[in-house]
Write a protein that holds these residues in place. Sequence first.
Motif, mmCIF file in Angstrom:
data_model
loop_
_atom_site.group_PDB
_atom_site.id
_atom_site.type_symbol
_atom_site.label_atom_id
_atom_site.label_comp_id
_atom_site.label_asym_id
_atom_site.label_seq_id
_atom_site.Cartn_x
_atom_site.Cartn_y
_atom_site.Cartn_z
ATOM 1 N N TYR A 54 -6.555 11.895 -2.687
ATOM 2 C CA TYR A 54 -8.192 11.864 -2.464
ATOM 3 C C TYR A 54 -8.186 12.378 -1.056
ATOM 4 O O TYR A 54 -8.725 11.526 -0.233
ATOM 5 C CB TYR A 54 -8.743 10.434 -2.702
ATOM 6 N N THR A 55 -8.178 13.619 -1.017
ATOM 7 C CA THR A 55 -8.077 14.057 0.554
ATOM 8 C C THR A 55 -9.338 14.716 1.101
ATOM 9 O O THR A 55 -9.372 15.014 2.048
ATOM 10 C CB THR A 55 -6.962 15.225 0.390
ATOM 11 N N ALA A 63 0.661 -1.332 -0.021
ATOM 12 C CA ALA A 63 0.023 0.032 0.014
ATOM 13 C C ALA A 63 0.822 1.303 -0.095
ATOM 14 O O ALA A 63 0.644 2.252 -0.516
ATOM 15 C CB ALA A 63 -0.908 0.056 1.196
ATOM 16 N N ASP A 64 2.078 1.273 0.804
ATOM 17 C CA ASP A 64 2.858 2.425 0.729
ATOM 18 C C ASP A 64 3.565 2.784 -0.562
ATOM 19 O O ASP A 64 4.152 3.821 -0.584
ATOM 20 C CB ASP A 64 3.874 2.482 1.981
ATOM 21 N N ARG A 65 3.373 1.907 -1.413
ATOM 22 C CA ARG A 65 3.918 2.200 -2.922
ATOM 23 C C ARG A 65 3.048 2.643 -3.907
ATOM 24 O O ARG A 65 3.365 2.938 -5.100
ATOM 25 C CB ARG A 65 4.880 1.171 -3.305
ATOM 26 N N ALA A 68 -5.815 6.778 5.026
ATOM 27 C CA ALA A 68 -4.444 7.300 4.834
ATOM 28 C C ALA A 68 -3.970 6.952 3.474
ATOM 29 O O ALA A 68 -3.428 7.829 2.905
ATOM 30 C CB ALA A 68 -3.424 6.732 5.896
ATOM 31 N N LEU A 69 -4.312 5.761 3.070
ATOM 32 C CA LEU A 69 -3.957 5.351 1.706
ATOM 33 C C LEU A 69 -4.450 6.163 0.682
ATOM 34 O O LEU A 69 -3.855 6.872 -0.364
ATOM 35 C CB LEU A 69 -4.151 4.000 1.462
ATOM 36 N N LEU A 70 -5.767 6.421 0.787
ATOM 37 C CA LEU A 70 -6.581 7.504 -0.067
ATOM 38 C C LEU A 70 -5.965 8.883 -0.085
ATOM 39 O O LEU A 70 -5.810 9.473 -1.061
ATOM 40 C CB LEU A 70 -8.096 7.349 0.202
#
Length: 318
Positions: free
Chosen positions: A97-98, A3-5, A90-92
């Motif tokens: 997508y904030t 997910a972090d990449r 957090a991923l979004l």
Amino acid sequence: MSADRVTDADPADLYAVLKGFEGRPAAVAGVGKDPVNEPMIRHWCEAMGDTGAAYSGPGAIAPPTMLQAWTMGGLSGHTGRSQAYDELLALLDGAGYTAVVATDCEQEYVRDLRPGDRITFDAVIESVSARKTTKLGTGYFVTTRTDVRAQGEPAGTHRFRILKYAPAARRGGDGRAKRPRPVVNRDNAGFWDGVADHKLLIQRCAGCGTPRFPWLPGCGRCGAQEWDAVEASGAGTVFSYVVMHRPVFPAFDPPYAVALIELAEGVRMVGNVVGVPYGEVRIGMPVRAEFVRVDGEWELPVFRPADGGAGGGREGRD
């Protein structure tokens, strides 16, 4: 792919990771901060204008639509919220997508809730949609399902859906961002037609004469479907209000005050309070409706202090 990449440059990979969150817990062994209680029921009914006899006196029950209220964590949040849900958001955020907006909810009721009931619940990330493009922007719909228990027994289910999105930059000819337009449908078109003519119209039931707002197809008191529209005077008072600081949306300049206005006719509506610093808005402040032209295209009702200031208001309600 971890997910972090994942970035917004590879939406297919992002969606694959997002789908992996489905079925994971959003909250585990959550506990309502308060038992079902009469003061919260009273405040809810006052805010909603619900005078149902079942919600007061001996043997009172809580309005079924309060189901979610008993599970809310308030500003301090819930200790039972899962790491998986935080990771999903957090991923979004990291993919751009904030922004977030609540879109809809569905509730199922199993049994009545009564004062003294202790509320516990578990929640699961039920679904994550494919990437969607909306008028607000492009993003993903995330649905959580909360199973609510009272005294250990099933009491109901609450599905809550949000849109995590990247705001669309709607701009006019001068390059400025444009305000989101109201959703106009067959039920409320008459109200917006009135606004276009600088009239604040409310409905009046032809059966029992009860005024109502927002516009609805039937009367909540007697059930009659016949009604007529009457023009409100525009006079009212601030019943409640919030000051918006975050999130920052294009075309809005925070901080600004958004208030629930109690009109002289006895109904309430939401609107901006203008013509006074946001810090001077007070509950009980007398206001009067006026109309402003937005983006050179449409009219919007707002409220201005009737006495030019904050006199007559107060910080809170008894």
